[in-house]
Design a protein around this motif. Structure first.
Motif, PDB file in Angstrom:
ATOM      1  N   PHE A  95       0.817  -1.219   0.000  1.00 50.78           N
ATOM      2  CA  PHE A  95       0.000   0.000   0.000  1.00 50.78           C
ATOM      3  C   PHE A  95       0.850   1.268   0.000  1.00 50.78           C
ATOM      4  N   GLU A  96       1.994   1.227   0.657  1.00 52.58           N
ATOM      5  CA  GLU A  96       2.840   2.415   0.731  1.00 52.58           C
ATOM      6  C   GLU A  96       3.534   2.727  -0.595  1.00 52.58           C
ATOM      7  N   ASN A  97       3.520   1.796  -1.542  1.00 51.29           N
ATOM      8  CA  ASN A  97       4.360   1.956  -2.743  1.00 51.29           C
ATOM      9  C   ASN A  97       3.590   2.206  -4.033  1.00 51.29           C
ATOM     10  N   ASP A  98       2.280   2.093  -4.018  1.00 54.51           N
ATOM     11  CA  ASP A  98       1.514   2.210  -5.258  1.00 54.51           C
ATOM     12  C   ASP A  98       1.486   3.656  -5.758  1.00 54.51           C
ATOM     13  N   ALA A  99       1.565   3.816  -7.075  1.00 54.51           N
ATOM     14  CA  ALA A  99       1.404   5.133  -7.705  1.00 54.51           C
ATOM     15  C   ALA A  99      -0.093   5.411  -7.813  1.00 54.51           C
ATOM     16  N   THR A 345     -16.656   0.687  -6.294  1.00 56.03           N
ATOM     17  CA  THR A 345     -15.916   0.508  -5.048  1.00 56.03           C
ATOM     18  C   THR A 345     -14.412   0.463  -5.316  1.00 56.03           C
ATOM     19  N   PRO A 346     -13.609   1.285  -4.604  1.00 52.33           N
ATOM     20  CA  PRO A 346     -12.155   1.121  -4.687  1.00 52.33           C
ATOM     21  C   PRO A 346     -11.753  -0.169  -3.980  1.00 52.33           C
ATOM     22  N   VAL A 347     -10.833  -0.893  -4.578  1.00 49.29           N
ATOM     23  CA  VAL A 347     -10.443  -2.214  -4.093  1.00 49.29           C
ATOM     24  C   VAL A 347      -8.920  -2.311  -4.102  1.00 49.29           C
ATOM     25  N   TRP A 348      -8.362  -2.843  -3.024  1.00 50.70           N
ATOM     26  CA  TRP A 348      -6.931  -3.160  -3.035  1.00 50.70           C
ATOM     27  C   TRP A 348      -6.777  -4.595  -3.522  1.00 50.70           C
ATOM     28  N   LEU A 349      -5.966  -4.780  -4.550  1.00 51.98           N
ATOM     29  CA  LEU A 349      -5.798  -6.080  -5.193  1.00 51.98           C
ATOM     30  C   LEU A 349      -4.374  -6.564  -4.988  1.00 51.98           C
ATOM     31  N   ALA A 350      -4.228  -7.815  -4.607  1.00 53.44           N
ATOM     32  CA  ALA A 350      -2.909  -8.436  -4.479  1.00 53.44           C
ATOM     33  C   ALA A 350      -2.945  -9.799  -5.160  1.00 53.44           C
ATOM     34  N   ARG A 352      -0.067 -12.635  -7.134  1.00 54.81           N
ATOM     35  CA  ARG A 352       1.285 -12.960  -7.603  1.00 54.81           C
ATOM     36  C   ARG A 352       1.239 -14.254  -8.392  1.00 54.81           C
ATOM     37  N   GLY A 353       1.787 -14.214  -9.610  1.00 51.64           N
ATOM     38  CA  GLY A 353       1.832 -15.405 -10.449  1.00 51.64           C
ATOM     39  C   GLY A 353       2.873 -15.246 -11.530  1.00 51.64           C
ATOM     40  N   ALA A 354       2.933 -16.217 -12.421  1.00 53.04           N
ATOM     41  CA  ALA A 354       3.937 -16.176 -13.485  1.00 53.04           C
ATOM     42  C   ALA A 354       3.714 -15.014 -14.438  1.00 53.04           C
ATOM     43  N   ALA A 355       2.465 -14.602 -14.613  1.00 54.49           N
ATOM     44  CA  ALA A 355       2.159 -13.543 -15.576  1.00 54.49           C
ATOM     45  C   ALA A 355       2.373 -12.158 -15.011  1.00 54.49           C
ATOM     46  N   ALA A 356       2.080 -11.963 -13.728  1.00 56.11           N
ATOM     47  CA  ALA A 356       2.140 -10.611 -13.163  1.00 56.11           C
ATOM     48  C   ALA A 356       2.237 -10.660 -11.653  1.00 56.11           C
ATOM     49  N   ASP A 357       2.872  -9.638 -11.081  1.00 60.02           N
ATOM     50  CA  ASP A 357       2.931  -9.439  -9.636  1.00 60.02           C
ATOM     51  C   ASP A 357       2.237  -8.115  -9.368  1.00 60.02           C
ATOM     52  N   LEU A 358       1.019  -8.162  -8.844  1.00 59.37           N
ATOM     53  CA  LEU A 358       0.171  -6.979  -8.728  1.00 59.37           C
ATOM     54  C   LEU A 358      -0.152  -6.692  -7.270  1.00 59.37           C
ATOM     55  N   GLN A 359       0.128  -5.476  -6.830  1.00 57.13           N
ATOM     56  CA  GLN A 359      -0.291  -4.964  -5.531  1.00 57.13           C
ATOM     57  C   GLN A 359      -0.691  -3.519  -5.785  1.00 57.13           C
ATOM     58  N   LYS A 360      -2.005  -3.264  -5.931  1.00 57.58           N
ATOM     59  CA  LYS A 360      -2.387  -1.949  -6.436  1.00 57.58           C
ATOM     60  C   LYS A 360      -3.845  -1.630  -6.146  1.00 57.58           C
ATOM     61  N   ARG A 399      -6.111 -12.013  -3.733  1.00 61.94           N
ATOM     62  CA  ARG A 399      -6.701 -11.513  -2.498  1.00 61.94           C
ATOM     63  C   ARG A 399      -7.236 -10.111  -2.758  1.00 61.94           C
ATOM     64  N   LEU A 400      -8.333  -9.769  -2.087  1.00 66.36           N
ATOM     65  CA  LEU A 400      -8.981  -8.485  -2.301  1.00 66.36           C
ATOM     66  C   LEU A 400      -9.341  -7.834  -0.967  1.00 66.36           C
ATOM     67  N   TRP A 401      -9.254  -6.508  -0.945  1.00 68.00           N
ATOM     68  CA  TRP A 401      -9.731  -5.712   0.186  1.00 68.00           C
ATOM     69  C   TRP A 401     -10.575  -4.569  -0.372  1.00 68.00           C
ATOM     70  N   VAL A 402     -11.817  -4.446   0.054  1.00 65.05           N
ATOM     71  CA  VAL A 402     -12.606  -3.306  -0.380  1.00 65.05           C
ATOM     72  C   VAL A 402     -12.337  -2.150   0.578  1.00 65.05           C
ATOM     73  N   LEU A 403     -12.363  -0.936   0.053  1.00 61.60           N
ATOM     74  CA  LEU A 403     -12.107   0.277   0.819  1.00 61.60           C
ATOM     75  C   LEU A 403     -13.416   1.043   0.898  1.00 61.60           C
ATOM     76  N   TRP A 404     -14.042   1.024   2.053  1.00 58.14           N
ATOM     77  CA  TRP A 404     -15.418   1.499   2.222  1.00 58.14           C
ATOM     78  C   TRP A 404     -15.450   2.766   3.067  1.00 58.14           C
ATOM     79  N   PRO A 405     -16.306   3.724   2.764  1.00 60.35           N
ATOM     80  CA  PRO A 405     -16.358   4.953   3.577  1.00 60.35           C
ATOM     81  C   PRO A 405     -16.596   4.672   5.059  1.00 60.35           C
TER      82      PRO A 405
END
Length: 406
Positions: A95-99, A345-350, A352-360, A399-405
């Motif tokens: 979370f600290e590193n996403d653009a 809904t804004p969602v934090w997505l994580a 990791r696999g052979a195709a992509a490493d996503l934390q965003k 893995r998913l995290w929803v960001l709710w008001p």
């Protein structure tokens, strides 16, 4: 846009949500030294309160995070097919590193058609569109609560696949090799009522009569047409009747409401061992088995109808409109099961696999007939060949995290 995913292996899946606090304006230049001093003080005496300052500012990620990060969490929530478990921000990997500014474009699009939960935040989202990622991060931490998305049984890991907007050559007129039609919705097609299957459309005179005059354009390869149906939308490099060329978009307008079946799964059942890369391996099989091409196509009874859209210069930088009704942002829009995560809904997505490493940070803006369950998402990779290559390879844990008001 309602689409089906290209991938065939299926795993299991989960998701997350938030509350509110007023935000004040600050002067960064006059407080740099004070902030540095405060950080040193925090390091030496974590329990000491911060001294008050004549000018207040929004909390930064460093100010808001960590000590006490997990205290005072709200209760878990049930959201349709999913369970949302409140967590501290420290649980969100990367979370600290996403653009974040890249995701802000997608969020601004959602604010063109916001749901009732996020509409009150949209003025602040717009004001923060020119802010730094640090300021955006601090605002999110003050205004939103993360929730880990789980199945009702408590599973927090699911499946990520990907989709994209393909680009094909097409002709306004049939002929010169361009013989496979793309159709508008047939007149009188009843919503949610099953219509003719793909096989029926190809061979039954009554189905063909219902579609006569509804042709938008013609393509050369039936497997490319099938791919366009699976993706749900695409761009056509279109040759007009007068010989001129232009780029247009064909967007999802409806379907025959028949079930989606995986062509790759059908090939595996026929004993084919090489089905990737898709569609190249499928085209190679079809070239070796031309008499069985209709069987391959008819293995998926679902059929998609399109509408033609003018493609402006601004439109070209975004994808097609998703089910939320706003254009998709490459790399920042996802399709979800709307019974698990509401559109917008804004969602934090994580993942990791052979195709992509996503934390965003991504925004839930679309759905698809194969996108079902709590921890399940389809990642919009963008437009064209490179996006298609990525989309064809993504099939990995999620893995998913929803960001709710708050």
């Amino acid at each position: 846009m309602v689409h089906q995913t290209m991938n065939t292996s299926i795993s299991k899946a989960p998701r997350a949500s938030s509350k509110s606090k007023a935000m004040t304006v600050f002067s960064r230049a006059t407080h740099t030294a004070i902030i540095i001093a405060f950080m040193g003080l925090l390091a030496s005496c974590a329990t000491a309160p911060l001294p008050s300052s004549p000018t207040s500012r929004p909390p930064t990620a460093a100010d808001t995070a960590r000590p006490g990060d997990g205290t005072g969490l709200p209760p878990a929530r049930t959201q349709g097919k999913s369970r949302w478990v409140p967590v501290p921000w420290s649980e969100l990997p990367g979370f600290e590193n996403d653009a974040l500014f890249e995701a802000w474009n997608a969020w601004l699009k959602s604010c063109e058609r916001p749901g009732p939960v996020f509409a009150p935040l949209c003025d602040e989202v717009r004001r923060l569109s020119i802010a730094s990622s640090e300021e955006q991060r601090a605002w999110m931490m003050s205004r939103l609560q993360p929730y880990r998305v789980e199945t009702p049984q408590g599973a927090a890991e699911g499946l990520l696949t990907s989709y994209y907007e393909p680009v094909f050559k097409a002709s306004r007129k049939s002929g010169n090799g361009y013989t496979v039609p793309l159709y508008q919705l047939p007149a009188g097609l009843a919503s949610r009522k099953p219509w003719y299957t793909r096989q029926d459309i190809d061979i039954l005179p009554e189905a063909q009569a219902a579609l006569r005059g509804r042709e938008i354009a013609f393509m050369a390869d039936p497997i490319d047409v099938l791919m366009l149906h699976i993706q749900g939308s695409g761009r056509l490099n279109l040759t007009e009747a007068d010989g001129s060329q232009r780029m247009v978009r064909v967007a999802f307008a409806g379907s025959n409401e028949q079930p989606y079946r995986s062509v790759n799964q059908w090939l595996l059942e026929q004993g084919v061992t090489k089905i990737n890369p898709w569609p190249d391996a499928t085209k190679a099989w079809a070239a070796q088995n031309p008499q069985r091409l209709p069987q391959l196509l008819w293995s998926n009874p679902r059929y998609i109808f399109f509408r033609e859209e003018v493609l402006t210069e601004q439109d070209a930088s975004y994808g097609p409109r998703g089910a939320q009704g706003v254009p998709l942002t490459p790399g920042r829009s996802i399709a979800v099961d709307r019974e698990s995560i509401p559109y917008g809904t804004p969602v934090w997505l994580a993942s990791r696999g052979a195709a992509a490493d996503l934390q965003k940070l991504v925004i839930a803006q679309d759905t698809g007939s194969a996108i079902v369950g709590a921890v399940r998402a389809d990642y919009f990779a963008g437009t064209g060949l490179d996006a298609g290559l990525l989309a064809s390879r993504v099939n990995q844990p999620l893995r998913l995290w929803v960001l709710w008001p708050r």
